[in-house]
Scaffold this motif. Structure first.
Motif, short mmCIF file in Angstrom:
data_model
loop_
_atom_site.label_atom_id
_atom_site.label_comp_id
_atom_site.label_asym_id
_atom_site.label_seq_id
_atom_site.Cartn_x
_atom_site.Cartn_y
_atom_site.Cartn_z
N ILE A 290 90.74 55.33 -25.78
CA ILE A 290 90.83 56.38 -26.79
C ILE A 290 90.42 57.73 -26.20
O ILE A 290 91.04 58.77 -26.48
CB ILE A 290 89.96 56.03 -28.02
CG1 ILE A 290 90.55 54.81 -28.74
CG2 ILE A 290 89.86 57.22 -28.98
CD1 ILE A 290 89.68 54.28 -29.87
N ALA A 291 89.39 57.70 -25.36
CA ALA A 291 88.88 58.94 -24.76
C ALA A 291 89.87 59.57 -23.78
O ALA A 291 89.71 60.74 -23.41
CB ALA A 291 87.56 58.67 -24.05
N GLN A 292 90.89 58.81 -23.34
CA GLN A 292 91.92 59.39 -22.49
C GLN A 292 92.91 60.24 -23.29
O GLN A 292 93.65 61.05 -22.71
CB GLN A 292 92.70 58.29 -21.75
CG GLN A 292 91.83 57.37 -20.90
CD GLN A 292 90.88 58.13 -20.00
OE1 GLN A 292 91.29 58.84 -19.09
NE2 GLN A 292 89.58 57.97 -20.25
N HIS A 293 92.93 60.06 -24.61
CA HIS A 293 93.86 60.80 -25.48
C HIS A 293 93.17 61.83 -26.36
O HIS A 293 93.77 62.83 -26.73
CB HIS A 293 94.62 59.82 -26.37
CG HIS A 293 95.53 58.90 -25.62
ND1 HIS A 293 95.07 57.80 -24.92
CD2 HIS A 293 96.88 58.93 -25.43
CE1 HIS A 293 96.10 57.18 -24.34
NE2 HIS A 293 97.20 57.84 -24.63
N TYR A 294 91.91 61.57 -26.67
CA TYR A 294 91.13 62.50 -27.48
C TYR A 294 89.81 62.76 -26.76
O TYR A 294 89.44 62.03 -25.84
CB TYR A 294 90.86 61.92 -28.87
CG TYR A 294 92.10 61.53 -29.62
CD1 TYR A 294 92.94 62.49 -30.17
CD2 TYR A 294 92.45 60.19 -29.76
CE1 TYR A 294 94.11 62.13 -30.86
CE2 TYR A 294 93.59 59.81 -30.44
CZ TYR A 294 94.41 60.79 -30.99
OH TYR A 294 95.56 60.42 -31.66
N ALA B 63 86.23 62.27 -32.94
CA ALA B 63 87.19 62.82 -31.98
C ALA B 63 88.12 63.79 -32.67
O ALA B 63 89.04 63.37 -33.39
CB ALA B 63 87.99 61.69 -31.34
N PRO B 64 87.91 65.09 -32.51
CA PRO B 64 88.78 66.08 -33.15
C PRO B 64 90.25 65.86 -32.82
O PRO B 64 90.62 65.59 -31.68
CB PRO B 64 88.28 67.40 -32.57
CG PRO B 64 86.84 67.14 -32.23
CD PRO B 64 86.81 65.71 -31.76
N VAL C 263 91.49 55.64 -39.25
CA VAL C 263 91.18 57.02 -38.92
C VAL C 263 91.01 57.78 -40.23
O VAL C 263 91.87 57.72 -41.12
CB VAL C 263 92.29 57.67 -38.07
CG1 VAL C 263 91.98 59.15 -37.83
CG2 VAL C 263 92.45 56.94 -36.75
N ALA C 264 89.90 58.50 -40.35
CA ALA C 264 89.64 59.35 -41.50
C ALA C 264 89.13 60.68 -40.99
O ALA C 264 88.03 60.75 -40.42
CB ALA C 264 88.62 58.72 -42.44
N GLY C 265 89.95 61.72 -41.13
CA GLY C 265 89.58 63.01 -40.57
C GLY C 265 89.51 62.92 -39.06
O GLY C 265 90.45 62.48 -38.40
N ASP C 266 88.36 63.32 -38.51
CA ASP C 266 88.18 63.26 -37.06
C ASP C 266 87.44 61.99 -36.62
O ASP C 266 87.00 61.89 -35.46
CB ASP C 266 87.37 64.47 -36.58
CG ASP C 266 88.17 65.77 -36.67
OD1 ASP C 266 89.41 65.69 -36.70
OD2 ASP C 266 87.54 66.84 -36.72
N THR C 267 87.33 61.01 -37.50
CA THR C 267 86.56 59.81 -37.20
C THR C 267 87.47 58.59 -37.04
O THR C 267 88.25 58.27 -37.93
CB THR C 267 85.52 59.54 -38.30
OG1 THR C 267 84.64 60.68 -38.40
CG2 THR C 267 84.69 58.30 -37.95
#
Length: 292
Positions: free
Chosen positions: A136-140, A207-208, A240-244
Motif C-alpha cells: 500500500i505504501a508504494q501507492h500512497y 494515507a491521503p 477505505v473511508a476518507g484517508d483511512t
C-alpha cells in the motif's frame, strides 16, 4: 545441501525441523534444547534428527560445522547466540523478536536474504502485516500506521510471553522501516477464547488520497503472493473511508504439525525456510559457476 541446526524445541522449532527434512536444499544436522529430557528433543529424535542439550554451547563446542542456525529461543538470549554463532561462521536466522539482524520479509525483500549472515524475521505479526502495508505504501504515502495482532493463547509460548515488549517494539520498528510512515503503533492480543481464534492482523493506515478499488486490488495481489508459501493467508476485509484504509487478514495453519489456529507460527516458520533456501540456492549457483 546446507547443514542446518535448530536452537529451540517448541512447536515452532519442530515445524522448522519438519520443513527442513522436506526441503531439497537443507539438511537438519542437529536440534538443540536446554534439557536432554525435554518433550521437544524427544519428538525431534523420533523424527530422525540428531539432538543435543546444553543450549548454544552444544553448537559451538562440537566439531560439526553448521551453515545455518535457526534461533527459536527468546529475545534476551539471542544477542549472545548471534555473537557466538557468527564466530563459528554460521548464518543466523533470528525467529525471536530481538531487534538485531537484517530485516527480511519474503514477499517484500526475500531475494536479499542470501546476502546477509544475520537475518531478523521481526515477528509473526510483522511477517503477516508488512507485505500488505509495504504494498500500500508504494501507492500512497502513509502518515500513520497501526497494527493489532490477535493470537490464540495456546499458540503463544512462554518465551513469547516474556518477550511481549520486544515483540511490540521490534514490530513497530519493522513497520516504520518498510512503510516509511511517520508513526507506527503495534498491539498484540493473546486471546483465551474457545474455540481458539485463527491468527489475525488488523491494520489501519492513514494515507491521503486513498481510494477503495485500488486499495483492494493491491491487497488481493499481496494475498495471492503470500499464499504461494503460506496457503492459509486470507483477506478478511478491506475498506477505505476518507484517508483511512483498514485491512484485516487471517492466517489459518495448514501444516500437519500445527493446530489450525497457529497461523502466527506457520507464517514465521515459512519465512525462515524461505530465507534459508535462498542461501542454499545462491551458494549452489556460485559453486556451479566456479566449476565452469
Amino acid at each position: 545441501m546446507l547443514n542446518t541446526a535448530v536452537l529451540g524445541t517448541g512447536l515452532l522449532a519442530l515445524d522448522l525441523v519438519e520443513r527442513i527434512r522436506n526441503s531439497p536444499h537443507l539438511h537438519c544436522g542437529l536440534v538443540v534444547g536446554r534439557a536432554h529430557d525435554s518433550t521437544g528433543l524427544i519428538k525431534a529424535a523420533a523424527m530422525g534428527c540428531a539432538t543435543a542439550s546444553g543450549g548454544v554451547a552444544a553448537l559451538t563446542d562440537v566439531e560439526e560445522t553448521f551453515d545455518i542456525v535457526f534461533d527459536v529461543t527468546n529475545a534476551f538470549a539471542h544477542p549472545e547466540h548471534a555473537a557466538r554463532l557468527a564466530d563459528a561462521g554460521a548464518t543466523v536466522i533470528n525467529l525471536t523478536p530481538a531487534n538485531t539482524g537484517t530485516l527480511i520479509v519474503p514477499a517484500v525483500n526475500g531475494e536479499q536474504a542470501a546476502a546477509h549472515q544475520h537475518i531478523s524475521l521481526a515477528s509473526c505479526g510483522g511477517q503477516t502485516s508488512i507485505p500488505v502495508l509495504h504494498a500500500i505504501a508504494q501507492h500512497y504515502v502513509p502518515t500513520h500506521v497501526e497494527m493489532v495482532a490477535t493470537a490464540a493463547t495456546m499458540s503463544v509460548g512462554r518465551a513469547s510471553r516474556l518477550n511481549l515488549d520486544e515483540y511490540i517494539e521490534t514490530t513497530q520498528s519493522a513497520i516504520r522501516h518498510f512503510t516509511r510512515a511517520g508513526t507506527a503503533k503495534t498491539m498484540l492480543n493473546i486471546s483465551p477464547a474457545s474455540p481458539p481464534p485463527r491468527f489475525r492482523s488488523a491494520m489501519t493506515l492513514v494515507a491521503p488520497g486513498a481510494e477503495a478499488e485500488p486499495a483492494r486490488t493491491i491487497v488481493d495481489s499481496v494475498a495471492e503472493t503470500m499464499r504461494s508459501f503460506v496457503p492459509g493467508f486470507h483477506v478478511a476485509s478491506c475498506t477505505v473511508a476518507g484517508d483511512t484504509i483498514r485491512v484485516a487478514v487471517e492466517v489459518t495453519a495448514t501444516r500437519t504439525t500445527m493446530p489450525v489456529y497457529a497461523g502466527n507460527l506457520e507464517v514465521i516458520s515459512a519465512a525462515a525456510i524461505h530465507a534459508a533456501e535462498q542461501h542454499a540456492v545462491t551458494r549452489t549457483s556460485a559453486v556451479k559457476e566456479n566449476a565452469r
